[in-house]
Scaffold this motif. Structure first.
Motif, short mmCIF file in Angstrom:
data_model
loop_
_atom_site.label_atom_id
_atom_site.label_comp_id
_atom_site.label_asym_id
_atom_site.label_seq_id
_atom_site.Cartn_x
_atom_site.Cartn_y
_atom_site.Cartn_z
N PRO A 18 0.83 -1.20 0.00
CA PRO A 18 0.00 0.00 0.00
C PRO A 18 0.87 1.25 0.00
CG PRO A 18 -0.18 -1.16 2.10
CD PRO A 18 0.65 -1.99 1.19
N SER A 19 0.43 2.28 -0.72
CA SER A 19 1.23 3.50 -0.87
C SER A 19 1.20 4.36 0.39
CB SER A 19 0.73 4.32 -2.06
OG SER A 19 -0.55 4.84 -1.77
N GLY A 20 0.12 4.30 1.15
CA GLY A 20 0.03 5.10 2.37
C GLY A 20 -0.43 6.52 2.11
N GLY A 21 -0.66 6.89 0.88
CA GLY A 21 -1.12 8.24 0.55
C GLY A 21 0.03 9.20 0.36
N LYS A 22 -0.32 10.46 0.21
CA LYS A 22 0.70 11.49 0.00
C LYS A 22 1.52 11.70 1.26
CE LYS A 22 -1.65 14.26 -3.49
NZ LYS A 22 -2.18 15.59 -3.81
N ARG A 23 2.80 12.06 1.07
CA ARG A 23 3.69 12.33 2.18
C ARG A 23 3.31 13.67 2.82
NH1 ARG A 23 8.09 14.95 3.77
NH2 ARG A 23 9.72 13.87 4.89
N ASP A 24 3.33 13.72 4.15
CA ASP A 24 3.01 14.95 4.88
C ASP A 24 4.12 15.97 4.65
OD1 ASP A 24 2.21 16.91 6.66
OD2 ASP A 24 2.80 15.79 8.44
N SER A 25 3.78 17.14 4.14
CA SER A 25 4.77 18.18 3.91
C SER A 25 4.44 19.45 4.70
CB SER A 25 4.86 18.51 2.42
OG SER A 25 3.61 18.99 1.96
N ILE A 26 3.42 19.38 5.54
CA ILE A 26 2.99 20.54 6.32
C ILE A 26 3.66 20.49 7.70
CG2 ILE A 26 1.01 21.73 7.32
CD1 ILE A 26 -0.67 20.40 5.09
N PRO A 27 4.33 21.58 8.10
CA PRO A 27 4.96 21.59 9.43
C PRO A 27 3.91 21.60 10.54
CG PRO A 27 5.20 23.73 8.36
CD PRO A 27 4.56 22.81 7.37
N PRO A 28 4.31 21.26 11.76
CA PRO A 28 3.37 21.28 12.87
C PRO A 28 2.82 22.69 13.13
CG PRO A 28 5.59 20.76 13.63
CD PRO A 28 5.65 20.86 12.16
N VAL A 29 1.65 22.76 13.73
CA VAL A 29 0.99 24.04 14.02
C VAL A 29 0.71 24.10 15.52
CG1 VAL A 29 -1.10 25.42 13.60
CG2 VAL A 29 -0.08 24.10 11.74
N ILE A 30 0.93 25.28 16.11
CA ILE A 30 0.66 25.46 17.54
C ILE A 30 -0.84 25.61 17.75
CG2 ILE A 30 0.95 27.01 19.51
CD1 ILE A 30 3.74 27.64 18.44
N ILE A 31 -1.38 24.83 18.68
CA ILE A 31 -2.80 24.92 19.05
C ILE A 31 -2.97 25.93 20.17
CG2 ILE A 31 -4.76 23.67 20.02
CD1 ILE A 31 -3.71 21.18 18.63
N SER A 106 14.83 23.37 15.14
CA SER A 106 14.92 22.19 16.01
C SER A 106 13.60 21.47 16.23
CB SER A 106 15.53 22.58 17.36
OG SER A 106 14.67 23.48 18.04
N ILE A 107 12.47 22.11 15.98
CA ILE A 107 11.16 21.47 16.18
C ILE A 107 10.72 20.87 14.85
CG2 ILE A 107 8.76 21.80 16.84
CD1 ILE A 107 9.68 24.20 18.52
N VAL A 108 10.58 19.54 14.81
CA VAL A 108 10.16 18.85 13.57
C VAL A 108 9.05 17.86 13.90
CG1 VAL A 108 12.41 19.09 12.42
CG2 VAL A 108 11.94 17.06 13.80
N ASP A 109 8.23 17.54 12.87
CA ASP A 109 7.23 16.51 13.06
C ASP A 109 7.83 15.15 12.71
OD1 ASP A 109 7.25 16.37 10.28
OD2 ASP A 109 5.28 17.28 10.03
N ASN A 110 7.03 14.09 12.76
CA ASN A 110 7.53 12.73 12.51
C ASN A 110 8.10 12.55 11.11
OD1 ASN A 110 7.06 11.76 15.07
ND2 ASN A 110 5.00 11.08 14.60
N GLU A 111 7.64 13.35 10.15
CA GLU A 111 8.15 13.26 8.77
C GLU A 111 9.37 14.14 8.56
OE1 GLU A 111 4.81 13.63 9.41
OE2 GLU A 111 4.42 11.52 9.05
N GLY A 112 9.78 14.89 9.58
CA GLY A 112 10.96 15.75 9.48
C GLY A 112 10.67 17.15 8.99
N ASN A 113 9.39 17.55 8.90
CA ASN A 113 9.05 18.92 8.48
C ASN A 113 9.34 19.88 9.63
OD1 ASN A 113 7.88 18.01 5.98
ND2 ASN A 113 6.11 17.34 7.16
N PRO A 114 10.24 20.85 9.42
CA PRO A 114 10.59 21.76 10.53
C PRO A 114 9.58 22.87 10.72
CG PRO A 114 11.89 22.30 8.59
CD PRO A 114 11.05 21.10 8.23
N PHE A 115 9.37 23.25 11.98
CA PHE A 115 8.60 24.43 12.33
C PHE A 115 9.63 25.54 12.43
CE2 PHE A 115 6.15 26.88 15.67
CZ PHE A 115 5.19 27.33 14.79
N LYS A 116 9.89 26.23 11.30
CA LYS A 116 11.07 27.08 11.14
C LYS A 116 11.05 28.33 12.02
CE LYS A 116 12.32 25.65 6.52
NZ LYS A 116 12.70 26.05 5.19
#
Length: 196
Positions: A18-31, A106-116
């Motif tokens: 299974p492909s798993g869908g598109k790769r996450d490219s969005i950085p984390p967002v503060i709630i 230094s803050i990244v999500d599981n896919e490595g997208n940085p919260f710059k």
């Protein structure tokens, strides 16, 4: 019966991964943050910042800049994946001072997208210091300066002398962000400074 028996040897399902869908490219967002970013009259010793997805800290020792520098390094978690970033301050904070925690990349999500270049700012006084110093680094000997370049600001007051730069931490610190060698030191309080 023979026909049904022969059908049991035919592959009906398509084999594959299974492909798993598109790769996450969005950085984390503060709630939310507790206390909120750019808070005044700060008196606590712990900050909690909640994100919309699991984050981890990458190269925190190299990326984190705290201005003005603290005597004791704050405890920052998570060490592994979590949705909450905690900052535990071990120092006694100065009165009427604006502090900023610059996390760089230094803050990244599981896919490595940085919260710059996330910056958490608070003041122990009634207002946030709002002055800033912007400039560009040039090197007299090299075509382009070394990257990154650290900029140190020492407050010039009654106790200032030339040897202070060897014995005390600067009042503010910043690092050039990219190959353009530009810098911005923000949330400065009014005063005279030596820039190194």
């Amino acid at each position: 019966i023979l026909f049904l028996f022969l059908l049991s040897f035919v592959d009906c399902a398509k084999k594959g991964t299974p492909s798993g869908g598109k790769r996450d490219s969005i950085p984390p967002v503060i709630i939310k943050s507790n206390p909120e970013n750019y808070n005044i009259n700060f008196t606590g010793n712990e900050i909690r910042i909640q994100f919309d997805e699991y984050i981890r800290l990458k190269d925190l020792q190299k990326e984190l800049l705290v201005s003005p520098p603290l005597k004791y390094t704050p405890v920052i978690t998570p060490l592994s994946a979590s949705k909450i970033l905690k900052i535990k301050i071990l120092d006694t904070l100065k009165e009427n001072t604006t502090y900023s925690f610059n996390f760089g990349n230094s803050i990244v999500d599981n896919e490595g997208n940085p919260f710059k270049y996330f910056k958490y700012v608070f003041s122990t006084g009634a207002y946030i210091d709002s002055l800033k110093l912007v400039g560009k680094i040039n090197d007299a000997l090299l075509i382009s300066p070394e990257i990154p370049t650290a900029l140190l600001l020492y407050e010039i007051n009654d106790t200032f002398n030339d040897s202070l730069v060897f014995s005390e931490k600067p009042t503010y610190i910043e690092i050039t962000k990219d190959s353009t060698s530009t810098f911005e030191i923000s949330n400065l309080k009014e005063g005279n400074y030596l820039l190194l």
